[in-house]
Design a protein around this motif. Structure first.
Motif, PDB file in Angstrom:
ATOM      1  N   CYS A   1      -6.871  93.573 -32.160  1.00 40.75           N
ATOM      2  CA  CYS A   1      -7.743  93.584 -33.335  1.00 40.75           C
ATOM      3  C   CYS A   1      -7.479  94.794 -34.228  1.00 40.75           C
ATOM      4  CB  CYS A   1      -9.211  93.586 -32.912  1.00 40.75           C
ATOM      5  SG  CYS A   1      -9.801  92.026 -32.261  1.00 40.75           S
ATOM      6  N   GLU A   2      -7.228  95.931 -33.611  1.00 43.86           N
ATOM      7  CA  GLU A   2      -7.085  97.158 -34.391  1.00 43.86           C
ATOM      8  C   GLU A   2      -5.828  97.150 -35.268  1.00 43.86           C
ATOM      9  OE1 GLU A   2      -7.428 100.392 -31.654  1.00 43.86           O
ATOM     10  OE2 GLU A   2      -9.630 100.299 -31.632  1.00 43.86           O
TER      11      GLU A   2
ATOM     12  N   LEU B   1      -6.338  94.961 -38.316  1.00 39.90           N
ATOM     13  CA  LEU B   1      -7.279  95.650 -39.194  1.00 39.90           C
ATOM     14  C   LEU B   1      -6.585  96.773 -39.959  1.00 39.90           C
ATOM     15  CD1 LEU B   1     -10.611  95.834 -37.170  1.00 39.90           C
ATOM     16  CD2 LEU B   1     -10.340  94.950 -39.501  1.00 39.90           C
TER      17      LEU B   1
ATOM     18  N   VAL C   1      -7.565  89.024 -36.496  1.00 37.25           N
ATOM     19  CA  VAL C   1      -8.816  89.664 -36.111  1.00 37.25           C
ATOM     20  C   VAL C   1      -9.826  88.612 -35.679  1.00 37.25           C
ATOM     21  CG1 VAL C   1     -10.731  91.128 -36.847  1.00 37.25           C
ATOM     22  CG2 VAL C   1      -8.416  91.575 -37.712  1.00 37.25           C
TER      23      VAL C   1
ATOM     24  N   VAL D   1     -11.445  88.332 -31.841  1.00 32.50           N
ATOM     25  CA  VAL D   1     -12.831  88.699 -31.535  1.00 32.50           C
ATOM     26  C   VAL D   1     -13.551  87.551 -30.831  1.00 32.50           C
ATOM     27  CG1 VAL D   1     -13.030  90.386 -33.395  1.00 32.50           C
ATOM     28  CG2 VAL D   1     -13.717  88.011 -33.820  1.00 32.50           C
TER      29      VAL D   1
ATOM     30  N   GLN E   1     -18.845  94.986 -29.904  1.00 35.61           N
ATOM     31  CA  GLN E   1     -17.523  95.381 -30.382  1.00 35.61           C
ATOM     32  C   GLN E   1     -16.907  94.277 -31.228  1.00 35.61           C
ATOM     33  OE1 GLN E   1     -14.392  95.933 -27.390  1.00 35.61           O
ATOM     34  NE2 GLN E   1     -13.787  97.812 -28.446  1.00 35.61           N
TER      35      GLN E   1
ATOM     36  N   TYR F   1     -15.761  94.604 -35.256  1.00 35.12           N
ATOM     37  CA  TYR F   1     -14.452  94.250 -35.808  1.00 35.12           C
ATOM     38  C   TYR F   1     -14.583  93.160 -36.876  1.00 35.12           C
ATOM     39  CZ  TYR F   1     -11.855  96.874 -32.231  1.00 35.12           C
ATOM     40  OH  TYR F   1     -11.327  97.867 -31.442  1.00 35.12           O
ATOM     41  N   ARG F   2     -15.411  92.174 -36.591  1.00 33.79           N
ATOM     42  CA  ARG F   2     -15.606  91.080 -37.545  1.00 33.79           C
ATOM     43  C   ARG F   2     -16.192  91.602 -38.849  1.00 33.79           C
ATOM     44  NH1 ARG F   2     -18.335  88.184 -34.512  1.00 33.79           N
ATOM     45  NH2 ARG F   2     -16.743  86.749 -33.734  1.00 33.79           N
TER      46      ARG F   2
ATOM     47  N   GLN G   1     -15.903  94.591 -40.147  1.00 37.94           N
ATOM     48  CA  GLN G   1     -14.877  95.327 -40.892  1.00 37.94           C
ATOM     49  C   GLN G   1     -13.948  94.369 -41.626  1.00 37.94           C
ATOM     50  OE1 GLN G   1     -12.943  98.704 -38.722  1.00 37.94           O
ATOM     51  NE2 GLN G   1     -14.401  98.165 -37.099  1.00 37.94           N
TER      52      GLN G   1
END
Length: 205
Positions: free
Chosen positions: A111-112, A115, A161, A165, A173, A177-178, A180
């Motif tokens: 995910c990171e 992003l 992403v 998630v 968490q 992420y969602r 963002q």
């Protein structure tokens, strides 16, 4: 010249490169287009009043292009532990626990990295906006093309992403992420649309 090997690898059955790497590559191309507009602007008497700002934008774009190029490989590396986790056996309770732990750990990087691609592309959109409104009129269409590509890259990266998630056990968490990704989609896509609308008006389309 275009990197034909990367495109061939992307077309293959290999798990990487994939959508994330393609998104980063597209974002780098968008940054390069915005840089071209800037490089066609500096040194021209007509744009002397904004030359300092254009040069500063070019520096930022150079850094963004390098960042996005590096993210092509970083995305592939982030996917490797995720793919390995999915391949782990789960025939015993111990194996199930080990697989779930490995999967949850791998999902964080999965995910990171996209992003990071999204954030970089959002910055590219901002630079395209500046170049469209302040750069060489001869290249305004290229600034618009850069914004369109950056938007597409950001949207494409968001898919990684959103899909990852959905597999996260930590609901807080996953929601972070969602959120963002949602915010980047909302703000950067709107700005890219504004740039494209402005450019279309400038070229009489």
């Amino acid at each position: 010249m275009i990197d034909a090997q990367f495109i061939d690898d992307l077309a293959s059955a290999a798990p990487t490169p994939g959508g994330g790497g393609a998104s980063a590559c597209c974002g780098a191309l968008a940054a390069a287009l915005a840089s071209m507009v800037g490089n066609l602007t500096v040194g021209k008497a007509r744009y002397a009043d904004v030359e300092g700002e254009v040069r500063a934008s070019l520096e930022r774009l150079d850094a963004l292009r390098a960042q996005l190029t590096a993210l092509v490989d970083k995305d592939a590396r982030a996917f490797e532990p995720l793919a390995a986790a999915y391949r782990m056996p789960r025939t015993t309770p111990e194996e199930v626990d080990a697989k779930d732990a490995a999967l949850q750990a791998a999902l964080v990087s999965a995910c990171e990295v996209p992003l990071s691609i999204m954030r970089a592309c959002a910055e590219v959109v901002r630079e395209c906006d500046f170049m469209a409104r302040n750069g060489s009129r001869m290249a305004v269409s290229d600034a618009g093309a850069g914004a369109a590509l950056a938007k597409a890259a950001l949207q494409a990266a968001s898919l990684n992403v959103y899909i990852n998630v959905g597999s996260m056990a930590d609901a807080a968490q996953a929601e972070a992420y969602r959120a963002q990704a949602d915010e980047l989609m909302r703000t950067a896509c709107a700005q890219a649309d504004d740039v494209l609308s402005y450019v279309m008006g400038e070229i009489g389309a």
